[in-house]
Every structure is written in C-alpha cells, then in structure tokens.
Design an enzyme around this catalytic site. Structure first.
Site, PDB file in Angstrom:
ATOM      1  N   CYS A   1       0.834  -1.208   0.000  1.00  5.90           N
ATOM      2  CA  CYS A   1       0.000   0.000   0.000  1.00  5.90           C
ATOM      3  C   CYS A   1       0.867   1.257   0.000  1.00  5.90           C
ATOM      4  O   CYS A   1       1.371   1.634  -1.047  1.00  5.90           O
ATOM      5  CB  CYS A   1      -0.986  -0.032   1.167  1.00  5.90           C
ATOM      6  SG  CYS A   1      -2.391   1.059   0.867  1.00  5.90           S
TER       7      CYS A   1
ATOM      8  N   HIS B   1      -3.474  -4.717   0.435  1.00  6.73           N
ATOM      9  CA  HIS B   1      -2.806  -5.262   1.620  1.00  6.73           C
ATOM     10  C   HIS B   1      -2.849  -6.796   1.579  1.00  6.73           C
ATOM     11  O   HIS B   1      -3.793  -7.393   2.106  1.00  6.73           O
ATOM     12  CB  HIS B   1      -3.511  -4.794   2.894  1.00  6.73           C
ATOM     13  CG  HIS B   1      -3.315  -3.347   3.192  1.00  6.73           C
ATOM     14  ND1 HIS B   1      -2.244  -2.881   3.904  1.00  6.73           N
ATOM     15  CD2 HIS B   1      -4.047  -2.258   2.855  1.00  6.73           C
ATOM     16  CE1 HIS B   1      -2.320  -1.568   4.010  1.00  6.73           C
ATOM     17  NE2 HIS B   1      -3.399  -1.163   3.376  1.00  6.73           N
TER      18      HIS B   1
ATOM     19  N   GLU C   1      -1.303  -8.880   3.254  1.00  8.27           N
ATOM     20  CA  GLU C   1      -1.179  -9.507   4.578  1.00  8.27           C
ATOM     21  C   GLU C   1      -2.537  -9.820   5.201  1.00  8.27           C
ATOM     22  O   GLU C   1      -2.649 -10.684   6.062  1.00  8.27           O
ATOM     23  CB  GLU C   1      -0.347  -8.613   5.512  1.00  8.27           C
ATOM     24  CG  GLU C   1      -0.996  -7.297   5.977  1.00  8.27           C
ATOM     25  CD  GLU C   1      -0.812  -6.132   4.995  1.00  8.27           C
ATOM     26  OE1 GLU C   1      -0.543  -6.394   3.796  1.00  8.27           O
ATOM     27  OE2 GLU C   1      -0.969  -4.969   5.416  1.00  8.27           O
TER      28      GLU C   1
HETATM   29  N1  GLN Z   1      -1.767   6.916   2.781  1.00 11.85           N
HETATM   30  C1  GLN Z   1      -1.859   6.153   1.600  1.00 11.85           C
HETATM   31  C2  GLN Z   1      -3.199   6.341   0.908  1.00 11.85           C
HETATM   32  O1  GLN Z   1      -4.128   6.795   1.511  1.00 11.85           O
HETATM   33  C3  GLN Z   1      -1.595   4.687   1.857  1.00 11.85           C
HETATM   34  C4  GLN Z   1      -2.622   4.054   2.718  1.00 11.85           C
HETATM   35  C5  GLN Z   1      -2.187   2.750   3.319  1.00 11.85           C
HETATM   36  O2  GLN Z   1      -1.003   2.422   3.300  1.00 11.85           O
HETATM   37  N2  GLN Z   1      -3.110   1.967   3.860  1.00 11.85           N
HETATM   38  O3  GLN Z   1      -3.352   6.020  -0.240  1.00 11.85           O
END
Ligand code: GLN
Length: 567
Positions: free
Chosen positions: A416, A543, A545
């Site tokens: 992410c 994600h 994970e």
């Molecule tokens: N801050 C980033 C976004 O909003 C990544 C978010 C995250 O890593 N869950 O896109």
C-alpha cells in the site's frame, strides 16, 4: 420451563416490557450461544482462546460463527490509531475492525463480515436512527430494554442468517468495566429467554503468580468471577490463564467459590506456539464440556484429535537453519500489534518453507531525521518490507530505504504506502523527476506521481472517500505476478487507501523498467508493480497480509521470503 416455551410466552405478550423483537421464524435452541467474558485483566488472550475454541468446534463439524462485541463508542475501528490500539483490520466487505477479527479469520480460515464485529457506537447509532425515524412508537428509549434488545436482535439475526450451530460471542474488556455492563445484561437476558440449555457462559480469568511469593494466588480471580455472579450470570465454565500450569488447590478454590464443578475449571498456561492452543484446549476438555452442556456431544464427536494435530504440525517450524531476517521499515515499530497481520503473513511463509523468519524493526523517522544512516539501519537484513501508513512522518526515511534496496539489489516488498514509496523513489532517482511526490505529502508537488484519482477527488468533499475492502485485481500475463498466482487472470485482495499511481506517469515508469502486473479491471488504476531486472522488487496497492492464512500464505509474501532466503 425450556427456552422455547419462555420465548413463545415473551413473543405473545403484547405489553412492551420485554421489547424483544424476534426475527420471523426464529426458534430457540436451533442455534446455541457461547458467551465469553474476561475477568481480572485484559490482555490475557481472550481473543486467541475464543478463536481456538471456535476452531475446536469447527474441527468437530459444527458450523460456528464468532461475534466480537467491542465496548468503544467508535462506529468502526477506522479512525483508531494503530500505535495505541493495534492494526486496523479490513474485512472483505470493507468494514474496518480491530485486530481480533484477523485472529478469527486466520484461525477459522474464513472471511468474516461486519455482522461479526459490533461496537457500542454502532449499536447507539442504530438506536438513534430508529428513534429519529419514529420506530419506537412514542416510547421513551432506554438502556433496558432497547439497547439490550438491540444486542439480542443482532445475535438472533446472525443465527437466522447464518444457520450456525453455535455462535460464540466475545465481549471486549473485562467484567466490571462500565462500558460493557449493558452487553453483559443483554446476554444475561438472552440466556433467560433462550433457556440455560441453549446459552453457556465462559469466563476467562487470570491466576496471579507474584514473583515475591512464588506461588499461584486465586483471590483476584474469585473476586472477578463473583462480580459476574452478582450481575446474575453464573459462569458454566472457567478458563484460568496462568504463567505456569494450574495447581490443583487453585482449581479447587475457584470451583468452591464460584459454583463451577472441577471438571469445568480449565487451566491454560503460557504456550510457546499459539497454534497449538486448539489442541491444548481439546485435551483439557474445553469444547467437550460445552457440547455436554448443549447436549450436542453425541452428535458432534471429536473423532480423535488428528485434525488438530495435523494443524499443529502444519503451523510449526522444525528446521534449525539460521533464520531469514526481514526488516520492517515503519513508524509504529515500538508496538508490534500495529503490524500484526504482516507478522502473521511472514509466519505463514515460515511454516510453508520450514524456515524461521525473524523481524528487525526499522524506525523510518530516525532515518528521516538522520539519526541513523540507512545502511546502518538495515544492516543484517535479508529483505525489507515497507508497510502501509498515513501521513508524512517517516516518509522520507522510507524513500531512502527503498532507494538503498533498489540500488543494492535487496529484496523489497511494498504494501500500500510501500507501493507508493517505491513509485516516488523510482520517479526521483530513475526518471530523474527530482521533486516527485505524493499529493498526500506535498499537495503542490511538481510531479505528483501519486495522487488522488479524479473520481475520488469528486467525492472527497463528502468524506468517506477511502477505497475499502475486497476487490478483484486483474493480473497481466507473462509477469512474475502471473507466475506466482498460478496464471490466475484475477485475484481478490483487500484495499484501504485514497491515493494511487497517477495515470499520467504510467508510460514513463513502464519505459524505465517497472512492470505493472496487476490493475483494477477496466480502469487505469495500477495495483501491482514489479521490476523484473532486480532480484525482487514487488509492491501492491492492496494489503496482501490481510488475506494470508496459516495454511495458505499469500503468494507475494511467499515469493519475497523465498528471495530473502537466497543468499
Ligand atoms: N496513505 C496512503 C493512501 O491513503 C496509503 C494508505 C495505506 O497504506 N493503507 O493512499
């Protein structure tokens, strides 16, 4: 009187004192309820024991559904700070919960939904919405019966919808907390209405063993359990958590003071591997006692413990090879709970490869502030994970880590935010767009390589513009992603983000060595990137994970760890 007769009587009373909206066609006894409370203190593994119990029941062929009742007033866990509260776990339906739901999903190998996680905030929200809509027909709305009624409705609706044999309800916090009083009261009422043969109370308590005394002491546990009894709840089973094995005299004291027969006082002392807990609970008779209370033990026999033994075997590492060392470059590194699913996903890989994985925490803010040099900070690691995150603190440190990995061919897995970091680093140092950035950190960036997508900008004013939950990701043929996903055309993964790779830069990235191997179907939203010329550089906007499971490690994690093992 049996539960079904009590429930009939209640539903036919026209006066509103019972206020028990019972779903159409509901029958007491079809679904049984196990209610799990804690006493003495929190943090003794209530969630782990509850999910292990569900595992034992599942192993006998029962259909089990867990519910976690969380006392806080947040409507969901989305706004909670992971440093204080642990990671925010996102379900496939997009609901943001706390990390306990992750424990349940992994233990039961099953996707859960917002029905499985209920906060007090959400209950109040429902009640206030109903009140505003005039649904209470002129009555004053009260804790009892309306709040308690709402809770009973939630669990009964779950019973109807899921047709579960057993629903386990874990109440957050410990007995005596103001916050969960009404949840306990609701479930006391549930037992009264459903009948004792259909609802069983388990209390998980803690037996102290002060170093200065060198022996186990049961008084705190007795007092905690008495508090439950004073609320009209007689526990059926008591689980005593302790440092060392539960002593017989302590078991006897607990039994005598709480009206719980000796064979229903179960000792669970510290275990090294939490995956062995279901087997430990089975051997101590925990699930057997519950099924005896429900008179279901003849129908759902344990048939030996081979299933659970197999589970333990598949969730342990026997090899004594030197561990693989993975560095996690985050900013909540002091609290491992903020990254619990990542730790679990690595553990799943260690089971699959029979090779231990050790984690080294790398505090990205220290690198950012030049308190430590990058090469110093990541010395001794076989690979780096840059996890998800929000806000600019630590970002420049993470970018330095990503640069060091790429330039020194150290395996890099970006999750992410880690995907966006890889893009920013690549743009600055390979594409030579010196001030490339994400508009999350630099709204006026000259090269906003990571940006809000136009459709998200439109909804930004309304709030709630986060892309949340499970979505399909289209996998490009002939890529590393395609190989590790076994040539699947599409995989489903979970998202929680606002920003993405700016489509204006895709071409430049591709011309310089990045392959976008996963994207949103029919949209130019890039979701997996890889750099095939390096040993391993892969990152995803989702994600991975969150969907890794003990017996099915996530493919990207597994490929990353395999590469870390290659010296
Ligand atoms: N801050 C980033 C976004 O909003 C990544 C978010 C995250 O890593 N869950 O896109």
């Amino acid at each position: 009187m049996k539960g079904k007769d009590i429930l009939n009587e209640i539903s036919s009373t026209s006066s509103g004192e019972f206020y028990t909206p019972i779903p159409e066609g509901y029958k007491a006894g079809k679904t049984k309820y196990v209610i799990i409370t804690g006493s003495v203190m929190s943090g003794v593994g209530k969630g782990t024991i509850s999910s292990s119990l569900c595992k034992c029941l599942q192993d006998r062929g029962l259909k089990v559904e867990p519910i976690k009742l969380e006392a806080y007033l947040n409507v969901d866990s989305g706004t909670l700070n992971p440093y204080r509260h642990g990671e925010v776990f996102v379900l496939d339906d997009g609901y943001e919960t706390d990390l306990d739901l992750g424990t349940y999903e992994r233990m039961l190998d099953k996707n859960l939904t917002r029905d499985h996680f209920v906060t007090s905030g959400r209950i109040y929200q429902t009640i206030i919405e109903k009140e505003r809509a005039g649904k209470y027909l002129g009555r004053d709305v009260q804790f009892i019966p309306h709040v308690t009624g709402e809770i009973k409705s939630i669990v009964r609706n779950m019973a109807m919808k899921s047709k579960a044999d057993i629903i386990s309800i874990e109440i957050g916090g410990t007995v005596g907390d103001y916050e969960n009083m009404f949840a306990l009261e609701a479930l006391r009422e549930l037992q009264y209405e459903e009948g004792r043969e259909n609802v069983c109370f388990v209390n998980i308590t803690y037996i102290m063993e002060p170093k200065s005394l060198g022996e186990q002491k049961s008084k705190a546990a007795q007092l905690g359990i008495k508090r439950l009894i004073a609320m009209g709840i007689q526990p059926d089973i008591i689980v005593c958590r302790s440092q060392s094995k539960l002593k017989q005299n302590i078991r006897e004291k607990i039994s005598l003071n709480t009206n719980v027969p000796l064979d229903r006082v179960i000792g669970v002392h510290n275990v090294e591997n939490i995956y062995s807990l279901p087997l430990t609970l089975r051997e101590s008779g925990f699930d057997q006692r519950i099924l005896e209370i429900f008179e279901m033990d003849k129908k759902f026999k344990a048939n030996g413990n081979s299933g659970l033994k197999e589970w333990v075997k598949n969730t342990s590492v026997t090899s004594s090879k030197d561990p693989i060392v993975v560095g996690i470059a985050g900013k909540y590194t002091e609290g491992g709970d903020a990254y619990i699913s990542i730790l679990k996903a690595l553990e799943h890989c260690s089971f699959a490869l029979n090779h231990r994985v050790e984690v080294k925490w790398i505090e990205s803010t220290k690198i950012e502030k030049d308190q430590i040099k990058v090469d110093e900070a990541i010395k001794g690691v076989d690979g780096i994970i840059v996890p998800g995150g929000f806000g600019s603190r630590g970002v420049e440190g993470k970018i330095k880590v990503a640069q060091y990995c790429r330039e020194n061919n150290i395996p890099y897995l970006g999750l992410c935010l880690g995907f966006q970091i890889a893009l920013i680093e690549f743009a600055r140092n390979v594409l030579k767009l010196e001030d490339a950035n994400s508009t999350e950190f630099e709204p006026k960036a000259k090269h906003p390589v990571v940006d809000l997508l136009p459709e998200q900008m439109d909804i930004e004013g309304l709030g709630g513009n986060m892309r949340l939950g499970g979505r399909n990701v289209e996998v490009k043929e002939g890529t590393i992603a395609s190989r590790i996903f076994n040539k699947a055309k599409s995989v489903r993964r979970r998202f929680r983000h606002r920003f993405e790779c700016n489509p204006d830069y895709i071409k430049q990235f591709e011309e310089n060595g990045i392959v976008f191997s996963g994207k949103a179907p029919k949209q130019p939203i890039m979701q997996i990137l890889e750099v095939p010329s390096l040993k391993f550089l892969m990152a995803s906007q989702f994600h991975p994970e969150l969907t890794s499971r003990p017996r099915h490690p996530d493919e990207m994690f597994l490929e990353f760890v395999k590469n870390c093992a290659k010296k």
